[in-house]
Structure formats: C-alpha cells, structure tokens
Write a protein that holds these residues in place. Structure first.
Motif, PDB file in Angstrom:
ATOM      1  N   UNK A  12      36.484  62.588   3.384  1.00 27.86           N
ATOM      2  CA  UNK A  12      35.150  62.952   2.904  1.00 27.86           C
ATOM      3  C   UNK A  12      34.348  61.689   2.648  1.00 27.86           C
ATOM      4  N   UNK A  13      33.049  61.884   2.466  1.00 25.58           N
ATOM      5  CA  UNK A  13      32.162  60.802   2.095  1.00 25.58           C
ATOM      6  C   UNK A  13      31.839  60.913   0.607  1.00 25.58           C
ATOM      7  N   UNK A  36      28.940  62.904  -5.195  1.00 28.23           N
ATOM      8  CA  UNK A  36      27.792  62.344  -5.921  1.00 28.23           C
ATOM      9  C   UNK A  36      26.510  62.805  -5.255  1.00 28.23           C
ATOM     10  N   UNK A  37      25.545  63.176  -6.069  1.00 27.80           N
ATOM     11  CA  UNK A  37      24.235  63.568  -5.548  1.00 27.80           C
ATOM     12  C   UNK A  37      23.178  62.592  -6.069  1.00 27.80           C
ATOM     13  N   UNK A  38      22.204  62.339  -5.228  1.00 27.81           N
ATOM     14  CA  UNK A  38      21.148  61.404  -5.563  1.00 27.81           C
ATOM     15  C   UNK A  38      19.893  62.175  -5.936  1.00 27.81           C
ATOM     16  N   UNK A  39      19.449  61.978  -7.165  1.00 33.25           N
ATOM     17  CA  UNK A  39      18.231  62.625  -7.660  1.00 33.25           C
ATOM     18  C   UNK A  39      17.196  61.539  -7.893  1.00 33.25           C
ATOM     19  N   UNK A  40      16.397  61.280  -6.860  1.00 39.52           N
ATOM     20  CA  UNK A  40      15.439  60.185  -6.946  1.00 39.52           C
ATOM     21  C   UNK A  40      16.167  58.855  -6.930  1.00 39.52           C
ATOM     22  N   UNK A  41      16.026  58.095  -8.015  1.00 42.40           N
ATOM     23  CA  UNK A  41      16.748  56.818  -8.145  1.00 42.40           C
ATOM     24  C   UNK A  41      18.016  56.953  -8.976  1.00 42.40           C
ATOM     25  N   UNK A  42      18.302  58.145  -9.435  1.00 47.77           N
ATOM     26  CA  UNK A  42      19.447  58.377 -10.313  1.00 47.77           C
ATOM     27  C   UNK A  42      20.587  59.037  -9.543  1.00 47.77           C
ATOM     28  N   UNK A  43      21.788  58.595  -9.852  1.00 48.62           N
ATOM     29  CA  UNK A  43      22.992  59.166  -9.258  1.00 48.62           C
ATOM     30  C   UNK A  43      23.712  60.028 -10.291  1.00 48.62           C
ATOM     31  N   UNK A  44      24.135  61.212  -9.864  1.00 51.08           N
ATOM     32  CA  UNK A  44      24.869  62.110 -10.745  1.00 51.08           C
ATOM     33  C   UNK A  44      26.045  62.715  -9.997  1.00 51.08           C
ATOM     34  N   UNK A  45      27.095  63.012 -10.762  1.00 51.47           N
ATOM     35  CA  UNK A  45      28.258  63.660 -10.158  1.00 51.47           C
ATOM     36  C   UNK A  45      27.948  65.130  -9.896  1.00 51.47           C
ATOM     37  N   UNK A  46      28.538  65.648  -8.839  1.00 46.71           N
ATOM     38  CA  UNK A  46      28.271  67.039  -8.472  1.00 46.71           C
ATOM     39  C   UNK A  46      29.108  68.033  -9.263  1.00 46.71           C
ATOM     40  N   UNK A  47      30.258  67.612  -9.737  1.00 52.16           N
ATOM     41  CA  UNK A  47      31.163  68.533 -10.426  1.00 52.16           C
ATOM     42  C   UNK A  47      31.442  68.046 -11.845  1.00 52.16           C
ATOM     43  N   UNK A  48      31.628  68.994 -12.738  1.00 51.60           N
ATOM     44  CA  UNK A  48      32.056  68.672 -14.094  1.00 51.60           C
ATOM     45  C   UNK A  48      33.576  68.771 -14.139  1.00 51.60           C
TER      46      UNK A  48
END
Length: 556
Positions: free
Chosen positions: A409-410, A415-427
């Motif tokens: 996987x990549x 990780x998802x990119x929201x504008x300039x912020x990076x957030x994890x996709x799963x809790x």
C-alpha cells in the motif's frame, strides 16, 4: 470546600496489557487522587486506554486515571494514533524473492500486464517499464561515463608531465609524496582499463560466436564507473570513519575475505591476476587515507590558474580544470554509497553488522539472482546486448528498492491530506481499546468459569467426602456387626464344644460302663464255658478210662 473524589482505578493485569500494547510516550508529570483521598503527583509514562491516561502509584502499585485537561488528552491521543498508524503502515512491508524479482522485470518488457501483491495493491507494467526498460536518453547518457574516464586519464598523464617538467613548481620535500599519489592513481586506472579491455574483448568474441554475454554486460558498466570516478581522494578520512573504525574495520575485513573467495572461485581464467588485483586494491585500502591527504594538497596547488581573466586560459588549462572537477566529483560516489547502505540494511543480520556469510549472500543476489533475471528478459530489449549494458549502468538505489520491496500500500491509504494539514484516516486507538477490553472480559469470564468449577468441584468433593464417610460408617457398622456375629459364633462354638465335650464325656462314661459290663459278662460266660468244658473233658476222660478198662478185660 469541594469534596475530593479518588481517581478511577483499573486492575494491575489490565494496566500490564495496556503497557504491552503501546509504545510509551515521553514521561511527564501526572496528577491523581489516590484511594486515601490524597493529591499525588508522579513523573512517569502515561498509557492511554478508554479516553484516559493511566499511571501507576509507586508505593501501593495501584493504577489511577491521571487528571488531564481535555486538550492534553486529545494531543497525546493524536500522537499515539500517529505512532500506531506508522506501525500499521510498516506491517505491510516485506522483501521479495527471486521469482517476484523476475516477474517485476518481466513486466518491464511486456511479459506481464501487472504485478499484484498479496495485499491487493497493484502496480502496472508501465511503472516498471519506465524504471527498467532502457530508453534513448539512457542509451545516450551512458557515454557520459566514457568521457569522464577519458578526463581521468588526461589528468593522470598531465600530472606526470608536470612532475617530469623543469617548471613543475613542486617543493623537493613533497616531490616523493606527489609522485606516490600519481602512481597510485595511475595504477588504479590501469587496472580498471585492463579489466575493461578484457571484458570488451570477451563480449565481442561471444557476440560473434553466438554465445551468452550476461556477465560481460554486467562487468563493463561497473568497471567504466570505476574509471570515471577514480580518485585517490575517495579515501579521505572523516570524523565518523575514525570514530567507528572498529566496526567498519571488521566489516571491511569480512567483505575483503568473502570477495577474494568469490572472485577467485569464479575466475575461469587468469586466477593469479585476479588474486594480484585483489592484493593491490586491499593494500591501497590500507594506505589510501594517508595518500588521499597529500593528493588533495597537490591537486589544490597545481591549479595555479590566472583567475583574473578566464579568457586567457588555453585549452589544456580548461581541460585540466574540468578534469580536476571530475576528480573532486569522484571523492564520494553517491550512487555506490546509497546502494551500499541499502545492502547493509537488507543483508546485515540481527546484530546489524555485515559478516562474511552475509557478503556471500549479497554476491549471490547480484551475480546469480539479478544476472539470471536480466538475462532472461534481455531478448525483450530493442538492442539486447547494448541495452543490457545500459540497464546495469543505470541501476540505482531506487530501482533496487523497486525490485526488493513489496509494500502492499501507499501512505495515502493511512493518511489523508486536508489542505496543508495531514491527518490519519483511522482511529486505531479505539481498535486497540476494544481489543484490550475484550481480552479483559475473556479473562474475567475465564476466572468466573474457573471459580464456578472450583465451587462445583468443592461441592462434588464434599458430596464425595460425605458419601465416603457414610460408606466408612457402613463399613464400621458392618465390621462391628461382623465382630458381634463372630463373638456369637465363637460363643456358640465354645458352648457347642462344651456341650460336645460333656456329651463325649457322658457318651464315653456310658460307653465305658457298657464296656465294663460287657467285659464282666464275657468273663462270666468264659468262666462258665471253661467250667462246662472241664466237666465235659472230665467225663470224656472218664469215659475213655472206662473204655480202656473194658478193652483190657476183653483182651484178657
């Protein structure tokens, strides 16, 4: 005054499971209220579970929920989730085997449409084709290495020319060192040139006779790279090399010994020359750092150009300058360093050190696995022999990673990119909490089941004990009854014996009396018979006498 409420607690078993499930965050000061309603503070690592951070009291060993603000909990929670996301991402990584390497290279020459990994990630053949299949830009830039090798040859010849010229400008104290530096570079370049000529001749002969050229295609670009980047200054020592001399020294020794064995074992001709070349290069590895220091000094001194006007440079000064630039560029072979680092990461064992056996494994991968794979796809190249040489020349750390790595996987899958912020996709924290709570519930159920089994077993044992006691009482009663019966029987036997003895005495007495009476009667009868017999005998005798007297009378 507000009443102080003790902090929430969890069992020590659950706390140990939480510890085992997560990497600890940096220690900090945590506050909590113990079971004695006392405000406490400790500096330790907090472990997250069920929206709280848990800390263990050092004195009592009890585990309390730390008093943190909602913002602090969210911040630490976010860090922990990132750590677990990295763990999940790295868990998808593994290395390929030889058949998978061949499949990937086959896709570069249209032998396979796609490469699908077990995790479901698919790389198209076009991706591998762009990386591995030689294109015209690769075929043209290959000649760059030939030009750089010629620049090195010019620089070496030019240095000897300066040494033997009258106006060399070299102080007499340094003349011997400068001569040694040039001699070493000339020796290295000559060895590489001889190897290149031999492999080109072998390649040409095999092409003309229709024989295979796989190893020649691999050797030629490697030797040309040595010709192009040849510089004594590559041995310049640095601080890290000096500090880690012991580790690097051992790995260098293991590598040299393993390479000597591999090269001599696989040299079909000129084994002696191969051994001599190995000895020369090994000696140069030892004296190289000392030679490199003087080499740098000499190369800086000989560039006595007139920098005030570039237009006054003649052609040999310009050529000499670019030859010097090429020498400086050869101080660090970046591609070789990157490949060595990747090899070290993959092939070093659990101790993260290269041993002789691991060098043998590396040689096998390069010379058997990869050579075999390239040999089997070379007929898919436009120019099989030349493109095979270009393939080996363009091999770099990125291409080796594509062959070695099997990442399913990549990073975008986690990780998802929201504008300039990076957030994890799963809790992932929630997932781990559910797993821990499930394990604790199963443990509790097991304890309850065990307790129930203990109670049932206890009751069973009590019933069994009661039954055994009852049976024992019955046995005692039976034994007592048996003892009573035995006593009665014994008494009866004794009475019977007494009665029998009395009866026997009476019978015996009666018998004796009867016998005595019979004996008396018999004696009386015998006496009477005797008397009667005597009387009869007397009569007979008298009769006989009378008869005798009568016969006498008659006779007379």
């Amino acid at each position: 005054m507000a009443q102080v409420v003790p902090s929430e607690q969890i069992s020590a078993d659950k706390y140990l499971e939480i510890q085992a499930d997560q990497c600890p965050l940096p220690p900090r000061a945590f506050k909590y209220v113990n079971s004695n309603n006392e405000q406490c503070q400790t500096v330790c690592c907090g472990y997250y579970c069920d929206e709280k951070f848990w800390v263990q009291d050092g004195d009592s060993g009890k585990v309390y929920a730390a008093n943190l603000s909602g913002k602090s909990i969210e911040s630490y929670k976010n860090r922990l989730n990132w750590m677990r996301t990295v763990d999940e991402y790295l868990s998808k990584f593994r290395l390929t085997n030889s058949t998978e390497v061949f499949t990937r290279l086959s896709s570069a020459v249209n032998r396979a449409d796609s490469i699908t990994s077990f995790g479901g990630s698919t790389r198209t053949a076009q991706e591998y084709r762009e990386k591995f299949k030689p294109l015209w830009k690769h075929r043209i830039t290959f000649w760059n290495v030939v030009i750089r090798g010629m620049l090195n040859a010019y620089f070496i010849v030019y240095n000897f020319y300066l040494l033997f010229s009258d106006d060399h400008g070299i102080p007499s104290d340094f003349y011997a060192f400068v001569f040694l530096v040039n001699t070493v570079e000339a020796l290295l370049w000559s060895i590489a040139l001889i190897r290149t000529i031999y492999n080109v001749y072998s390649l040409t002969t095999r092409v003309c006779t229709g024989d295979t050229t796989h190893f020649q295609c691999k050797n030629i670009p490697e030797i040309l790279i040595d010709l192009a980047s040849l510089s004594v200054m590559r041995w310049l020592p640095n601080g890290e090399t000096v500090i880690r001399f012991k580790k690097y020294g051992k790995e260098w020794f293991y590598e040299k010994r393993a390479n000597f064995k591999f090269e001599t074992d696989n040299a079909h001709t000129f084994k002696v020359l191969v051994a001599i070349r190995w000895i020369i290069l090994t000696v140069l590895d030892v004296i190289g750092p000392f030679v490199a220091v003087f080499s740098l000094l000499f190369k800086m001194a000989q560039l006595n150009f007139r920098f005030e006007s570039f237009t006054t440079w003649n052609y040999y000064e310009i050529l000499g300058y670019f030859a010097f630039v090429n020498q400086v560029a050869g101080i660090r072979n970046i591609k070789r360093i990157e490949i060595d680092t990747l090899e070290h990461f993959i092939f070093s064992g659990s101790d993260a050190r290269i041993q002789e056996e691991e060098v043998a494994l590396m040689n096998a991968w390069w010379n058997w696995t990869l050579v075999s794979c390239v040999a089997n796809i070379s007929d898919g190249f436009r120019f099989p022999v030349y493109d095979s040489i270009v393939f080996w020349y363009n091999i770099n750390v990125e291409r080796i990673e594509l062959l070695f790595k099997k990442h399913d996987c990549e990073g975008s899958a986690f990780v998802k990119k929201l504008g300039t912020e990076m957030k994890t996709k799963q809790d992932l924290n929630k997932t781990h909490d559910e797993m821990i709570n499930l394990n604790q519930q199963q443990l509790l159920n097991a304890i309850e089941t065990e307790s129930f089994d203990v109670v049932v077993t206890s009751n069973t044992n009590t019933s069994a004990a009661q039954e055994e006691e009852e049976e024992a009482e019955v046995v005692v009663e039976e034994e007592a009854g048996d003892d009573g019966n035995a006593g009665d029987e014994q008494q009866n036997v004794e009475l019977n014996a007494i009665e029998t003895e009395s009866f026997d005495v009476v019978v015996t007495s009666n018998t004796n009396t009867s016998v005595a009476q019979e004996e008396e009667e018999e004696e009386e009868e015998e006496a009477e018979e005797e008397e009667a017999g005597d009387d009869g005998n007397a009569g007979d005798e008298q009769q006989n006498v009378d008869d005798e007297q009568a016969r006498n009378k008659k006779t007379e």
